[in-house]
Enzyme design. Sequence first.
Site, PDB file in Angstrom:
ATOM      1  N   LYS A   1     -13.183   5.630 -48.177  1.00 40.82           N
ATOM      2  CA  LYS A   1     -11.953   6.146 -47.565  1.00 40.82           C
ATOM      3  C   LYS A   1     -11.742   5.572 -46.173  1.00 40.82           C
ATOM      4  O   LYS A   1     -12.710   5.270 -45.463  1.00 40.82           O
ATOM      5  CB  LYS A   1     -12.048   7.670 -47.416  1.00 40.82           C
ATOM      6  CG  LYS A   1     -11.804   8.445 -48.678  1.00 40.82           C
ATOM      7  CD  LYS A   1     -12.115   9.910 -48.405  1.00 40.82           C
ATOM      8  CE  LYS A   1     -11.166  10.856 -49.105  1.00 40.82           C
ATOM      9  NZ  LYS A   1     -11.460  12.262 -48.727  1.00 40.82           N
TER      10      LYS A   1
ATOM     11  N   ARG B   1      -0.290  21.113 -37.967  1.00 41.93           N
ATOM     12  CA  ARG B   1       1.173  21.265 -37.861  1.00 41.93           C
ATOM     13  C   ARG B   1       1.668  22.190 -38.975  1.00 41.93           C
ATOM     14  O   ARG B   1       0.896  22.609 -39.818  1.00 41.93           O
ATOM     15  CB  ARG B   1       1.813  19.889 -38.024  1.00 41.93           C
ATOM     16  CG  ARG B   1       1.225  19.178 -39.258  1.00 41.93           C
ATOM     17  CD  ARG B   1       2.060  18.122 -39.826  1.00 41.93           C
ATOM     18  NE  ARG B   1       1.334  17.375 -40.848  1.00 41.93           N
ATOM     19  CZ  ARG B   1       1.235  17.708 -42.126  1.00 41.93           C
ATOM     20  NH1 ARG B   1       1.814  18.808 -42.562  1.00 41.93           N
ATOM     21  NH2 ARG B   1       0.552  16.981 -42.982  1.00 41.93           N
TER      22      ARG B   1
END
Lengths: 208, 208, 469, 469
Positions: free
Chosen positions: C164, C298
Amino acid sequence: MDDHVSQTPGDEAQVDRDTSIERAPVRRRRNQPARSDNSVNMDELRELIQLIRENDFTEFELEREGFRVRFRRGAEAGASETGASGVTTSQESATKQPAGTSTTTETKVTTTSAAHPGAKAQTEASEDQDLYIIPSPIVGTFYRAPSPNADSFVKIGSSVEPETVVCIIEAMKLMNEIQAETSGEVAKIYVENGQPVEYGQPLFGLKK
Amino acid sequence: MDDHVSQTPGDEAQVDRDTSIERAPVRRRRNQPARSDNSVNMDELRELIQLIRENDFTEFELEREGFRVRFRRGAEAGASETGASGVTTSQESATKQPAGTSTTTETKVTTTSAAHPGAKAQTEASEDQDLYIIPSPIVGTFYRAPSPNADSFVKIGSSVEPETVVCIIEAMKLMNEIQAETSGEVAKIYVENGQPVEYGQPLFGLKK
Amino acid sequence: MSTAPRKFKKILIANRGEIACRIIWTCKEMGIRTVAVHSDVDRDSLHVRFADEAACIGPAPSAQSYLNIPAIISTAEIFNVDAIHPGYGFLAESSYFAEICAACNIKFIGPPAPIIRLMGDKVKARRAMAEAGLTVLPGSPDPVTSEEEGLKLAREIGFPVIVKAAGGGGGRGMRIVQAPEELGKALEAASNEAAAAFKDGSVYIERYVQNPRHIEIQVLADEYGDCIHLGERECSIQRRHQKLLEEAPSPVLSPELRNEMGDAAVAACKKLGYASAGTVEFLLDEDNKFYFMEMNTRIQVEHPVTEMVTLADIVRNQIRIAEGERLGYTQDDLLIVGHAIECRINAENPETFAPSPGLITAFNLPGGPGVRVDTYVYAGYRVPPFYDSMIAKVIVHARTRDLAIARMKRALEAMVIEGIKTTIPLHLKIMDDPRFKAGDISTNFMEHFLTQNGSKIAKNRNGAVALAG
Amino acid sequence: MSTAPRKFKKILIANRGEIACRIIWTCKEMGIRTVAVHSDVDRDSLHVRFADEAACIGPAPSAQSYLNIPAIISTAEIFNVDAIHPGYGFLAESSYFAEICAACNIKFIGPPAPIIRLMGDKVKARRAMAEAGLTVLPGSPDPVTSEEEGLKLAREIGFPVIVKAAGGGGGRGMRIVQAPEELGKALEAASNEAAAAFKDGSVYIERYVQNPRHIEIQVLADEYGDCIHLGERECSIQRRHQKLLEEAPSPVLSPELRNEMGDAAVAACKKLGYASAGTVEFLLDEDNKFYFMEMNTRIQVEHPVTEMVTLADIVRNQIRIAEGERLGYTQDDLLIVGHAIECRINAENPETFAPSPGLITAFNLPGGPGVRVDTYVYAGYRVPPFYDSMIAKVIVHARTRDLAIARMKRALEAMVIEGIKTTIPLHLKIMDDPRFKAGDISTNFMEHFLTQNGSKIAKNRNGAVALAG
């Protein structure tokens, strides 16, 4: 992370994280009168116009799903009509078929819609079709002179060259000098000294 | 009780509680044919223009489902612009601003919309603009003959008078004889024997 | 970190689309004035219409408008706002933007900048969360610098492994590696992809989990160290790491597992000193073991499913926390009622997923019980080609998951959008899928689903659907 | 009364407008096919579009279409439906229609015909409910036949009293009587009005209560004698006995009073052998004493506020009960979460209340958290002048009443209807009214409100706003 990407596709996907502040490109561009020919067959149109001309029609209008065309001929036409400007196709239908909320909010502009700093200037400038408009390249505060006691960069009647500084726009404590980018004579000034301006808002009108 | 009233204002406010069954008024009305021909055909347009010219129209307007055309000729036209289009506005904008769901559902008629028993007959009849249409005055089941083994009341070519019984419509086990209410010759039969019909659905087309 | 409570009079919303409208709704309810910023093609967007004030900040490309920090800060100063809400996407996870806001004395509605920065670096976030007590998948503690090092690690972890990118997500810079001989090539390819996408070629290695579920915990933390969770969201239905639909609660979580995952997320956030709304994303394996994946600092697209089942207004809580108010709730106040599902409606061909911007000619929204639609479009609106293709979210709420599925189906059937193609038909098919109905889903669901439904689209270019980012 | 459970395959909806759509939504969720009936001016109505099958049953006047029993039954037979849902208004409280349905072997979705008939006669209903244990206002047990009898009664009760029509409601045939000398004239006037409106001149006398609140209890009862309530609705905001907005819960009910009123309603319904959804309307006086007013044996316009706070689908329950299913819930399952408000949006001038039918040129619905809109109109729809002026209901749900008011305000601000006048501006003003915000309301609220707000409308022709019918 999916949302992060989802809002910003393609190359703009990445926010420049932690890099130095981006400078807004302080170059003016002439706003292109956005043209979107939504599959209008010009041959058909030409034929139509020919027919209408030959037959002395003063007006012609055709509308289909998402498509509308309208012609008018003759001297008196221009005077009264709101949308008298000859061929108006998809652009027009977008606003004219106000459908849902577009009408809504358009007719309510003074009550429910957002207050735009540039709304007045935009309206004024839209009437001065013969002038070359210098729009604001950035959001900021407009100043006509380099300092409160100095003379204005330009006034009505001033001749400008492409490099002539016509005003300053302050953004984030930075004073950005705005150049005319074309030559001409200043015929209109749409913004008051010290007034906030938004991107694309007309600042000056030049006679070429 | 407020809701009870709220749905049924004016004189219809009261449900006839516990009174005898109401008979639907078995009177026919002429239905206006609605043609929907959705493509623009230059030949058709040419023919139209020719016609208008020859006939000296100063203005011409045609509107159909998703299709509208309008012509105007002559000098005086321009003067009354807003007024002239004002005449058509309400109707016009209804189809012109397809907005919300009206277009929607119109274009989706085959998929999401309700299945109407009379849809096919309506379409067929709308093409027969020269015929006088006998519509169904009530909802029910259409029978061409008084009993299964009897002859039909009328067939193609039959002459009818206003009092001629043209069919039976069964509603709530009651056999309602339907009269022609005008004279003419049966030219079309839009409904099959035993088929359900709704209010206003075209049953017969008469040549006058 | 903690400051005296300050009431906001005016907030600038540095975003567009449905989330900008969503934020405006809550501001209106709180009596806070709003300033919209927009690009010049977004003049007719509803967020511009419904804000109290608005400014055009640049041309269509995001880099020159919605990502244009000087223009946004300049607008904030001109309009004299107290705070900026970044929404999701764009600048929402830019620690740099958060710092600029702070320097300009404008409250950034989100967590402190250092936490945004920490969570933006996936390797550092993993380490920090492991230190804060969360279990992470066995893998490299630091970016892998050589094939030998990687091979050693991979053998310790056991194949298959996944490579990743440290710098990003969204499926880019990812490779699944089944056997040792594939590793070298995968490291190189992932690193190149990561460098191109995120300007950072660092990659790391993790254990690859078969049929994982993507479960995330919504947390709320104030500036005084209080933190609670609002339960989980099930987000396993993804295509190319983009969520398509989300649910709350997850059909597989027992109350015990919910508490366990929730408590773990809350404990870690407290240790980090997190403050604001946030989401801790976990991977749940077939044995109900959960591993920290990443944290989103967020508001999220799928926050409404949590709002439906808890009656919390998450945006309101973000703003209250940013104002310096105390949370005011304890974990015991959490009440989860019924089941909610959200379908993201994208302006895309539902078979090929090609974008379908253009003029919306007809628009009808579903009503009736338990249906919420968040959108910024309307009949006559032209969906611009410059931004995200999501034009609406349909969210339903019902007593049970079965009823919610039936409700979503009828809501989608009553939702009419014409003129452009949308993913409504795709969602309708998912609602009819027996495996979906049974709750038998994982992040591999869409791959199987699209194959079965004869989708015309090409598969993920990696040849496999990897972990959700 | 009780029969074996029977699943409906197809339901005919004998109504139009938003309630017809509302019923269709639930039928779709239950997998039941729907048949719409409509007048010829209603071809473009959404209930016609979204039903599976439809038939035009007559011309515009209700008497020839929506009240045309033979046409509706004929359609039901042609389409071979299992049941008819009457909605509200039109035939919903016609015991005759319910009997015809039964005779034709079509299930009428509502209570048994005898109960509809009993509750339709206000004098008999009052007596039956008193026998079933509910307190009624002191008044005449039978219609008053002479002035002397009336005077004797009125003196026993004590002035002021109210004269009411036995046969109807909606404010017609009502007179408030302050002193003995006014009674004779009032009896005559009320009787004449009642005779004209309801074809029945019977009137009765009741004590008149100052500043009463209109509180109603929603009940659900199955065919096996089980009955529960879903809490109350506060419906005091009325103009000329027409509800304008409703809330759940009432701002003045304590949990104890809620239980007391709910239990009383349930006990009475059980005694009556009620089966279906129904509403028991009470008048609540300033001492928190409650008196039975009447019972509505159908779904009500304001049912969504109850659905919002309980997550129950009342239409679904009506259908399930009509199918012969057991209720399946006990009173302990009731959970009331948060606060809901409904505003009825009428196509009316908000100042003069003159009807405003016509073409809707622009239409935008509010989204975001906690907002539900039930409507049957859309941009391009022409509101016909023949039927009720209510075109939409906006319902909000939030944690508290204050938040719900703020939410309603922003929802109404975001709701755009152009081309016709609507009552949106009126509702916006009510949301800002200090007395409304304080929950200080009674059925006299609107009279004061309109006077204060300089309304142009004439007052109630009776010169006073009487009890809510």
